[in-house]
Design a protein around this motif. Structure first.
Motif, PDB file in Angstrom:
ATOM      1  N   LEU A  50      -4.304  -1.030  -5.586  1.00 43.95           N
ATOM      2  CA  LEU A  50      -3.604  -1.979  -4.719  1.00 43.95           C
ATOM      3  C   LEU A  50      -3.368  -3.337  -5.394  1.00 43.95           C
ATOM      4  O   LEU A  50      -4.290  -4.110  -5.612  1.00 43.95           O
ATOM      5  N   ILE A 101      -8.868   1.511  -3.780  1.00 39.29           N
ATOM      6  CA  ILE A 101      -8.542   0.091  -3.844  1.00 39.29           C
ATOM      7  C   ILE A 101      -8.133  -0.287  -5.279  1.00 39.29           C
ATOM      8  O   ILE A 101      -7.490  -1.299  -5.506  1.00 39.29           O
ATOM      9  N   ALA A 114       0.865  -1.191   0.000  1.00 40.32           N
ATOM     10  CA  ALA A 114       0.000   0.000   0.000  1.00 40.32           C
ATOM     11  C   ALA A 114       0.896   1.233   0.000  1.00 40.32           C
ATOM     12  O   ALA A 114       1.581   1.506   0.985  1.00 40.32           O
ATOM     13  N   SER A 131      -5.842   0.204   1.653  1.00 44.47           N
ATOM     14  CA  SER A 131      -5.998   0.645   0.262  1.00 44.47           C
ATOM     15  C   SER A 131      -6.753   1.964   0.187  1.00 44.47           C
ATOM     16  O   SER A 131      -6.439   2.825  -0.629  1.00 44.47           O
TER      17      SER A 131
END
Ligand code: IPM
Ligand code: MG
Length: 361
Positions: free
Chosen positions: A267, A264, A112, A258
């Motif tokens: 990620l 997200i 991340a 994330s």
């Protein structure tokens, strides 16, 4: 070099984002002289539609014959999709759990990173993220609650469900060793996350992690309770280097991490066993609500392909070129809708793939 790659496009936005990752890989092949033998594999809802099950034994055998697997996502809308009328062991997610177990993919790496360019998409206050952050979530992937015995039965007239969380010391040791090895190549800090104030499995986790840490005197080890970790991720994400944790905690914390990075859709992830083989997939789901609209962010899948080149094929230079291409496109101001901010240029899935491929030179 010829790379034998299994491709699971899967469901929802899976086919769209995998297509873009393959576009980028093809460009890498052209520029650096690699060829690919792609093996298309069915899993999840796509497999249910054809075979009635989310994964077949033949599919697992074919997967084993590949050197690595690139995956999109699986699953559909649980409210409307007919896949969710099937018993739980036949639903799309069961296919993913089965392949992880069958290929012994116990180590899940989820980096991340807050890109400088995406600071605007990060929901945290600027003072908390000044200078960016870069953490690696190491999630144990083949044990714990997701693989324990489970049952639902009536006891004393009440419907009662039970899921069991089991870890043996060997399962903990092998993921801990991976975590410390990775920390040695990064900032030499491991935060082991557990719930040792309540759970026996966490107390064993902590003990084994302590033992493993003795072989890594250069690495600083700290233990953190999972509820505190959930809080620290939004309070002070810069403190983390490697977060080492069990299956369910890692599932939850990686989604949280994330969002701290902005989306997200950024990620990537790698799921590895003891060999060079790995399954590479974006950490996000199949996002059925936006599937087929050409707006999904393909960057997590493209970065997963970069991880594949690095971990399964030792092609570090090529992996870095892909990562640099992603950064360049972000620097130029191109954004998919999930990371869009004022003054930037909105692009769709395939345009984002074209732009990134265009920077592979
Ligand atoms: C993930 C997903 C899966 C998991 C689901 C789809 C089974 O959430 O990869 O994080 O929980 O492992
Ligand atoms: Mg998850």
């Amino acid at each position: 070099m010829n790379l034998k790659i299994g491709v699971i496009k899967g469901d929802g936005i899976g086919p769209e984002v995998v297509t873009e990752a393959m576009k980028v890989l093809d460009k890498v092949g052209e520029v650096y002289g690699h060829t690919y033998s792609y093996e298309q594999l069915l899993m999840g809802g796509a497999s249910i539609d054809v075979h009635g099950v989310p994964i077949t034994d033949e599919m697992i055998e074919t997967a084993k014959s590949c050197e690595a697997i690139l995956m999109g996502s699986i699953g559909g809308d649980a409210k409307t999709s007919p896949w969710y009328k099937l018993e739980p062991s036949k639903r799309p997610e069961a296919g993913l759990l089965k392949i992880r177990k069958a290929l012994n993919l116990f180590a899940n790496l989820r980096p991340a990173v807050l890109y400088d360019e995406l600071k605007g998409a990060c929901p945290l206050k600027e003072e908390l993220t000044e200078g960016g952050f870069d953490m690696m979530i190491m999630r144990e992937l083949t044990g714990g609650l997701y693989f324990g015995e489970r049952k639902t039965e009536e006891i004393d007239g009440l419907m009662t469900a039970c899921d069991s969380l089991t870890y043996n010391e060997e399962e903990i040791r092998r993921i801990a060793i991976r975590g410390f090895d990775i920390a040695m190549k990064r900032n030499k800090k491991v935060t082991s996350v557990d719930k040792a104030n309540v759970l026996d499995s966490s107390r064993l986790w902590r003990k084994v992690v302590e033992e493993v840490s003795k072989d890594y005197p250069e690495v600083t080890l700290e233990h953190m309770l999972v509820d505190n970790c959930a809080m620290q991720l939004v309070k002070n994400p810069k403190q983390f280097d490697v977060i080492l944790t069990e299956n369910m905690f890692g599932d939850i914390l990686s989604d949280e991490a994330s969002m701290v990075t902005g989306s997200i859709g950024m990620l990537a992830s790698a799921s590895l066993n003891e060999t060079k083989f790995g399954l590479y997939e974006p950490s996000g789901g199949s996002a059925p609500d936006i599937a087929g609209k050409g707006i999904a962010n393909p960057i997590a899948t493209i970065l997963s392909a970069a991880m594949m080149l690095r971990f399964s094929f030792d092609l570090d230079r090529e992996a870095s070129v892909i990562e640099a291409a992603v950064e360049k496109v972000l620097e130029e101001g191109y954004r998919t809708i999930d990371i869009m901010s004022e003054g930037k240029t909105l692009v769709g899935t395939s345009e984002m793939g074209d732009l990134i491929a265009g920077h592979i030179i």
